[in-house]
Design a protein around this motif. Structure first.
Motif, short mmCIF file in Angstrom:
data_model
loop_
_atom_site.label_atom_id
_atom_site.label_comp_id
_atom_site.label_asym_id
_atom_site.label_seq_id
_atom_site.Cartn_x
_atom_site.Cartn_y
_atom_site.Cartn_z
N LEU A 14 6.19 126.08 54.10
CA LEU A 14 6.01 125.16 55.22
C LEU A 14 5.11 124.00 54.81
O LEU A 14 4.24 124.15 53.93
CB LEU A 14 5.36 125.89 56.41
CG LEU A 14 6.24 126.94 57.13
CD1 LEU A 14 5.38 127.72 58.11
CD2 LEU A 14 7.38 126.26 57.86
N VAL A 15 5.31 122.86 55.44
CA VAL A 15 4.45 121.69 55.21
C VAL A 15 3.21 121.83 56.08
O VAL A 15 3.31 121.92 57.31
CB VAL A 15 5.20 120.38 55.52
CG1 VAL A 15 4.28 119.19 55.30
CG2 VAL A 15 6.44 120.27 54.68
N GLU A 16 2.06 121.89 55.44
CA GLU A 16 0.81 122.06 56.18
C GLU A 16 0.35 120.72 56.77
O GLU A 16 0.25 119.72 56.05
CB GLU A 16 -0.27 122.62 55.27
CG GLU A 16 0.07 124.02 54.74
CD GLU A 16 -1.04 124.58 53.87
OE1 GLU A 16 -2.06 123.86 53.71
OE2 GLU A 16 -0.89 125.70 53.37
N VAL A 17 0.06 120.74 58.07
CA VAL A 17 -0.44 119.53 58.76
C VAL A 17 -1.73 119.89 59.48
O VAL A 17 -1.75 120.81 60.32
CB VAL A 17 0.61 119.00 59.76
CG1 VAL A 17 0.06 117.77 60.48
CG2 VAL A 17 1.91 118.68 59.05
N ASP A 18 -2.80 119.19 59.18
CA ASP A 18 -4.09 119.42 59.82
C ASP A 18 -4.25 118.42 60.97
O ASP A 18 -4.62 117.26 60.78
CB ASP A 18 -5.22 119.24 58.79
CG ASP A 18 -6.57 119.66 59.36
OD1 ASP A 18 -6.61 120.02 60.57
OD2 ASP A 18 -7.56 119.64 58.62
#
Length: 361
Positions: free
Chosen positions: A125-129
């Motif tokens: 998954l693409v991690e988004v903060d």
């Protein structure tokens, strides 16, 4: 004791021949990454290293499941150190995060089947903060009463673009192709024989390639017209099947035809597996034998019926209609794309509400 030694000798020769055949073709696989994010493309490459060229069938898109094929690249051939390297690349991805096993891929090289190793691929998954995303105030409404007099010319511009598009692609859209029959298997075989005859022959360097092409021409002709497993059969299996067809009375094959075919295919096997290099005179005689064999077999083949010829004509006409229908669909899609692009550009320049009120209403 003598009988056992003789059996061991035959077994040893068979193993050597089999090993040499397997080593002459080698399948190499490579992948640029085994860990990707969702939707990220990776390149999967298949390479065949061989001493000779033959008909190659690379895997279709369905064989890469559970991965999805984004793009299939054209195959490429490189000659290096008297070896042929035939490669093909695939762009793969997946849109679900998980661990996947890319299955073994099957590549058919002439009458040999090769398999690649399976690969494990991680899709993350693409991690988004979201806590680090900046927050901004809402911009104020910008009101303008400026009139765009230039906008009234947009419909004329769209019409002009349509006329230009139809003029440029008029031949592809409206021109109908004349009906043309494809070359018959017999004519194709004759043309290919004439082509390799003109290409010349060198005993030490070109023997393998020359005899591989000569063997493929006659086997491919037999595959289409006489026996549908000619390409994958050994020389002995092919001759056995042809003799069986002769005995059944389906084709009046002569002993001379079968002998000539057996001699040439046997020589091709010796060139391929035993590094035998025939003289130029022998190569010319073998080429002439194959030419005569193709003529003799074609002469005893049954003539196509009127119904078969009619079905063939109707089938080709159907293909031509389908091709024209595809061209028309492409033209419609191109026209719609041009129209939508024009509306989008106008919406960016003048605002969608203004476009809707002035044009689309």
């Amino acid at each position: 004791m003598i009988s056992n030694n003789f059996r061991k000798l035959i077994l040893l020769i068979s193993l050597i021949g089999f090993t040499t055949s397997m080593m002459s073709q080698r399948l190499v696989t490579s992948i640029d990454s085994t860990s990707i994010f969702i939707g990220e493309e990776i390149t999967y490459k298949l390479e065949i290293h061989s001493d000779t060229l033959a008909q190659i069938k690379f895997p279709e898109s369905e064989s890469f499941v559970p991965m999805e094929v984004l793009k299939t690249y054209d195959s490429d051939t490189i000659v290096s150190n008297e070896k042929y390297i035939v490669s093909k690349k695939y762009g793969l991805t997946n849109f679900d995060a998980a661990s996947y096993i890319l299955p073994k891929q099957k590549v058919v090289f002439g009458d040999t089947t090769l398999f690649s190793d399976s690969k494990k691929i991680e899709v993350k998954l693409v991690e988004v903060d979201t806590s680090k995303q900046g927050l901004y105030d809402i911009k104020p409404i910008f009101i303008t009463n400026k009139e765009y007099d230039l906008f009234r010319y947009i419909p004329y511009l769209i019409l002009l673009l349509i006329i230009v598009f139809l003029y440029i692609y008029r031949n592809k859209i409206f021109k109908s192709k004349k009906f043309q029959y494809e070359k018959s298997p017999y004519q194709k075989a004759k043309d290919e024989i004439n082509l390799i005859s003109k290409s010349g022959y060198t005993a030490a360097e070109g023997a393998k390639e020359y005899y591989s092409k000569l063997s493929f021409i006659i086997r491919n002709f037999l595959e289409i017209k006489v026996f549908d497993h000619s390409l994958e059969s050994t020389t002995d299996e092919l001759l056995y099947e042809l003799k069986r067809i002769k005995s059944s009375g389906k084709l009046k094959l002569t002993s001379s035809t079968l002998n000539n075919l057996h001699q040439v295919l046997q020589t091709a096997d010796l060139v391929k597996f035993a590094k035998y290099y025939p003289d130029e005179d022998i190569a010319k005689k073998d080429t002439e034998k194959i030419k005569i064999t193709v003529d003799e077999i074609n002469n005893i083949l049954p003539e196509p019926t009127i119904e078969e010829l009619k079905k063939d004509y109707e089938f080709h006409q159907k293909l031509l209609k389908q091709e024209r229908s595809k061209r028309i669909k492409k033209a419609i899609i191109g026209f719609m794309g041009l129209l939508i692009s024009t509306v989008l550009i106008a919406s960016v320049l003048f605002g969608f509400t203004y476009v809707k009120d002035s044009i689309l209403r």
